[in-house]
Design an enzyme around this catalytic site. Sequence first.
Site, mmCIF file in Angstrom:
data_model
loop_
_atom_site.group_PDB
_atom_site.id
_atom_site.type_symbol
_atom_site.label_atom_id
_atom_site.label_comp_id
_atom_site.label_asym_id
_atom_site.label_seq_id
_atom_site.Cartn_x
_atom_site.Cartn_y
_atom_site.Cartn_z
ATOM 1 N N GLY A 86 81.413 9.288 -138.128
ATOM 2 C CA GLY A 86 81.528 9.524 -139.565
ATOM 3 C C GLY A 86 82.776 8.929 -140.188
ATOM 4 N N SER A 87 83.307 7.839 -139.596
ATOM 5 C CA SER A 87 84.566 7.292 -140.131
ATOM 6 C C SER A 87 84.400 6.805 -141.572
ATOM 7 C CB SER A 87 85.105 6.170 -139.241
ATOM 8 O OG SER A 87 84.255 5.058 -139.288
ATOM 9 N N SER A 88 83.253 6.209 -141.910
ATOM 10 C CA SER A 88 83.116 5.700 -143.281
ATOM 11 C C SER A 88 82.986 6.856 -144.274
ATOM 12 C CB SER A 88 81.946 4.722 -143.409
ATOM 13 O OG SER A 88 80.726 5.391 -143.238
ATOM 14 N N ALA A 89 82.278 7.911 -143.892
ATOM 15 C CA ALA A 89 82.160 9.080 -144.780
ATOM 16 C C ALA A 89 83.527 9.734 -144.967
ATOM 17 C CB ALA A 89 81.159 10.081 -144.216
ATOM 18 N N ASP B 21 76.471 12.683 -142.722
ATOM 19 C CA ASP B 21 77.877 12.439 -142.367
ATOM 20 C C ASP B 21 78.799 13.020 -143.441
ATOM 21 O OD1 ASP B 21 76.787 11.044 -140.306
ATOM 22 O OD2 ASP B 21 77.969 9.228 -140.596
HETATM 23 O O1 PMV Z 1 75.248 7.347 -134.986
HETATM 24 P P1 PMV Z 1 75.022 7.974 -136.294
HETATM 25 O O2 PMV Z 1 75.891 9.131 -136.588
HETATM 26 O O3 PMV Z 1 74.963 6.963 -137.403
HETATM 27 O O4 PMV Z 1 73.611 8.685 -136.213
HETATM 28 C C1 PMV Z 1 72.409 8.057 -136.267
HETATM 29 C C2 PMV Z 1 71.362 9.116 -136.245
HETATM 30 C C3 PMV Z 1 69.955 8.566 -136.130
HETATM 31 O O5 PMV Z 1 69.104 9.678 -136.061
HETATM 32 C C4 PMV Z 1 69.790 7.745 -134.877
HETATM 33 C C5 PMV Z 1 69.592 7.711 -137.324
HETATM 34 C C6 PMV Z 1 69.428 8.454 -138.618
HETATM 35 O O6 PMV Z 1 69.415 7.760 -139.652
HETATM 36 O O7 PMV Z 1 69.277 9.666 -138.644
#
Ligand code: PMV
Length: 303
Positions: A99-102, A144
């Site tokens: 969640g660095s961008s959030a 996020d």
């Molecule tokens: O890695 P992250 O936090 O960007 O999580 C992606 C989560 C997925 O379920 C794989 C994709 C989504 O859009 O929910």
Amino acid sequence: MSSDFTAHAKAILIGEHAVVYGADALSVPLTSLTLTARVEADPAGPTLNTEGYCGDFDEAPQLFSGIRFLFTELVEKPGRDTRVRLTFDSHIPMARGLGSSAASALATIRALNSYYGLNLSEPEIISLGNRAEDIVHGKASGLDLQTVNSDQLVSFNKESGFTHIPGNLDAWLVIADTGVEGSTKEAVAMVRDQRDSSPLMRHRLDELGTLSRRAKQAWNQKDSLQLGTIFDAAQEILVSFGISTSTIDKLVDVARDAGALGAKLSGSGLGGVVIALANTRELAHNVAQALRPHAHGVWVEQL
Ligand code: PMV
């Protein structure tokens, strides 16, 4: 005069990928992993000062397109002095599903809000953050942003949206960085292809959704042993989709050998981080120690 704000990271506990098809995802705030945005007067401004880039705001790399949007929305308005410098001090590794961008969007909005005395409401802050996230990631779920703005576990599904779940698990989460950027787009496409072509894989995705529901019950009952078992079962399914890597497998094995109650990848896979569960501080410490020689960074979060 300067204003700053510190935002924390997040990790998906369970439900990644299944959430794309309607299941719940549980996302947990990581308050031990933070990023600070500071706004201060700078005669040469507007300037951006980060580890990767230091200079004119308008020439900042594409990576900062969400932050540039926030600047346009909040600073480049009549009567506001744009001669400022925005500095990020981040301990959150990028592109690991943390969640660095959030966190950077939220910290920027709150720091600018206080520097310029904008009196933004909470819904305005969330809406601006989501628009910045959409610019960076394409249409994002908003999970996020919700989690980096919360001190509670956040549950999300496409139908009912966000639910903040109060209370603690009385356990510890150990987070280990593979050092490899995950590719959400690629991983989501890999899972989708298999789901579309195989009834077995479709069934496995449904099972992931069931595990996610059971994880929420385990959290509510403070049953960390059960949650650990659920982590392991989810990891087996995620591995079967081919989105684990040899580094993820290694970190999961090391955590389990050190006594973790369960371990799994967190987020999209193909890199990113591994999370492991412990029910005592001492066990968390032991798991973290065991992981350190194999990981790019290890953090411990009390849940
Ligand atoms: O890695 P992250 O936090 O960007 O999580 C992606 C989560 C997925 O379920 C794989 C994709 C989504 O859009 O929910």
